[in-house]
Design a protein around this motif. Structure first.
Motif, PDB file in Angstrom:
ATOM      1  N   GLU A  37       0.857  -1.187   0.000  1.00 11.79           N
ATOM      2  CA  GLU A  37       0.000   0.000   0.000  1.00 11.79           C
ATOM      3  C   GLU A  37       0.893   1.237   0.000  1.00 11.79           C
ATOM      4  O   GLU A  37       1.903   1.271   0.682  1.00 11.79           O
ATOM      5  N   TRP A  38       0.499   2.267  -0.765  1.00  5.93           N
ATOM      6  CA  TRP A  38       1.247   3.513  -0.793  1.00  5.93           C
ATOM      7  C   TRP A  38       0.316   4.636  -1.232  1.00  5.93           C
ATOM      8  O   TRP A  38      -0.833   4.400  -1.588  1.00  5.93           O
ATOM      9  N   VAL A  39       0.811   5.861  -1.218  1.00 10.82           N
ATOM     10  CA  VAL A  39       0.032   7.018  -1.643  1.00 10.82           C
ATOM     11  C   VAL A  39       0.767   7.697  -2.789  1.00 10.82           C
ATOM     12  O   VAL A  39       1.956   8.011  -2.672  1.00 10.82           O
ATOM     13  N   ASN A  40       0.078   7.887  -3.908  1.00 12.42           N
ATOM     14  CA  ASN A  40       0.610   8.694  -5.003  1.00 12.42           C
ATOM     15  C   ASN A  40       0.199  10.131  -4.743  1.00 12.42           C
ATOM     16  O   ASN A  40      -0.972  10.408  -4.474  1.00 12.42           O
ATOM     17  N   ARG A  41       1.163  11.052  -4.822  1.00 13.83           N
ATOM     18  CA  ARG A  41       0.884  12.472  -4.631  1.00 13.83           C
ATOM     19  C   ARG A  41       1.290  13.220  -5.897  1.00 13.83           C
ATOM     20  O   ARG A  41       2.368  13.001  -6.443  1.00 13.83           O
ATOM     21  N   TYR A  42       0.415  14.095  -6.320  1.00  6.63           N
ATOM     22  CA  TYR A  42       0.648  14.875  -7.531  1.00  6.63           C
ATOM     23  C   TYR A  42       0.522  16.356  -7.183  1.00  6.63           C
ATOM     24  O   TYR A  42      -0.243  16.720  -6.295  1.00  6.63           O
ATOM     25  N   LYS A  43       1.258  17.193  -7.922  1.00  3.39           N
ATOM     26  CA  LYS A  43       1.093  18.630  -7.734  1.00  3.39           C
ATOM     27  C   LYS A  43       1.216  19.322  -9.092  1.00  3.39           C
ATOM     28  O   LYS A  43       1.866  18.817 -10.004  1.00  3.39           O
ATOM     29  N   LEU A  44       0.562  20.459  -9.191  1.00  5.10           N
ATOM     30  CA  LEU A  44       0.602  21.251 -10.411  1.00  5.10           C
ATOM     31  C   LEU A  44       1.977  21.881 -10.545  1.00  5.10           C
ATOM     32  O   LEU A  44       2.437  22.557  -9.615  1.00  5.10           O
ATOM     33  N   VAL A  45       2.626  21.670 -11.668  1.00  8.88           N
ATOM     34  CA  VAL A  45       3.947  22.260 -11.864  1.00  8.88           C
ATOM     35  C   VAL A  45       3.953  23.341 -12.933  1.00  8.88           C
ATOM     36  O   VAL A  45       4.902  24.103 -13.031  1.00  8.88           O
ATOM     37  N   SER A  46       2.904  23.388 -13.759  1.00  6.58           N
ATOM     38  CA  SER A  46       2.807  24.453 -14.736  1.00  6.58           C
ATOM     39  C   SER A  46       1.383  24.534 -15.271  1.00  6.58           C
ATOM     40  O   SER A  46       0.581  23.638 -15.038  1.00  6.58           O
ATOM     41  N   GLN A  47       1.086  25.642 -15.938  1.00  6.13           N
ATOM     42  CA  GLN A  47      -0.201  25.836 -16.574  1.00  6.13           C
ATOM     43  C   GLN A  47       0.025  26.315 -17.994  1.00  6.13           C
ATOM     44  O   GLN A  47       0.961  27.070 -18.270  1.00  6.13           O
ATOM     45  N   GLU A  48      -0.842  25.875 -18.899  1.00  4.74           N
ATOM     46  CA  GLU A  48      -0.792  26.328 -20.285  1.00  4.74           C
ATOM     47  C   GLU A  48      -2.155  26.889 -20.640  1.00  4.74           C
ATOM     48  O   GLU A  48      -3.172  26.260 -20.368  1.00  4.74           O
ATOM     49  N   VAL A  49      -2.152  28.055 -21.241  1.00  2.00           N
ATOM     50  CA  VAL A  49      -3.391  28.681 -21.682  1.00  2.00           C
ATOM     51  C   VAL A  49      -3.624  28.266 -23.124  1.00  2.00           C
ATOM     52  O   VAL A  49      -2.747  28.417 -23.988  1.00  2.00           O
ATOM     53  N   SER A  50      -4.812  27.722 -23.383  1.00  2.00           N
ATOM     54  CA  SER A  50      -5.126  27.329 -24.766  1.00  2.00           C
ATOM     55  C   SER A  50      -5.939  28.428 -25.436  1.00  2.00           C
ATOM     56  O   SER A  50      -6.651  29.191 -24.783  1.00  2.00           O
ATOM     57  N   ALA A  51      -5.810  28.504 -26.710  1.00  2.00           N
ATOM     58  CA  ALA A  51      -6.505  29.558 -27.478  1.00  2.00           C
ATOM     59  C   ALA A  51      -7.983  29.290 -27.578  1.00  2.00           C
ATOM     60  O   ALA A  51      -8.501  28.297 -27.432  1.00  2.00           O
TER      61      ALA A  51
END
Length: 71
Positions: free
Chosen positions: A57-71
């Motif tokens: 058993e484990w925990v996957n952790r994610y975080k936002l590292v960048s954002q892209e604006v789409s047209a």
């Protein structure tokens, strides 16, 4: 509890075929894993994950590292 997760995986047609290396068990490297519901906070996303082969058993952790604006 793990047996319930195995039944859930089987009822969904098995474990998802879309796999990244992070979707493998860190203990036995098997890709037969299933995750609980994703928890989203203001700073991170977490998901408890379980190996159906070795019972790790484990925990996957994610975080936002960048954002892209789409047209």
């Amino acid at each position: 509890m793990l047996e319930d997760r195995r039944k859930l995986a089987n009822s969904r047609g098995g474990v998802s075929m879309n796999r990244m290396e992070s979707d493998r068990c860190p203990v036995c490297k098997n890709d037969k894993v299933i995750g609980d519901a994703i928890k989203i906070s203001t700073t991170a996303v977490e998901q408890a994950v379980y190996c159906l082969d070795c019972d790790a058993e484990w925990v996957n952790r994610y975080k936002l590292v960048s954002q892209e604006v789409s047209a």
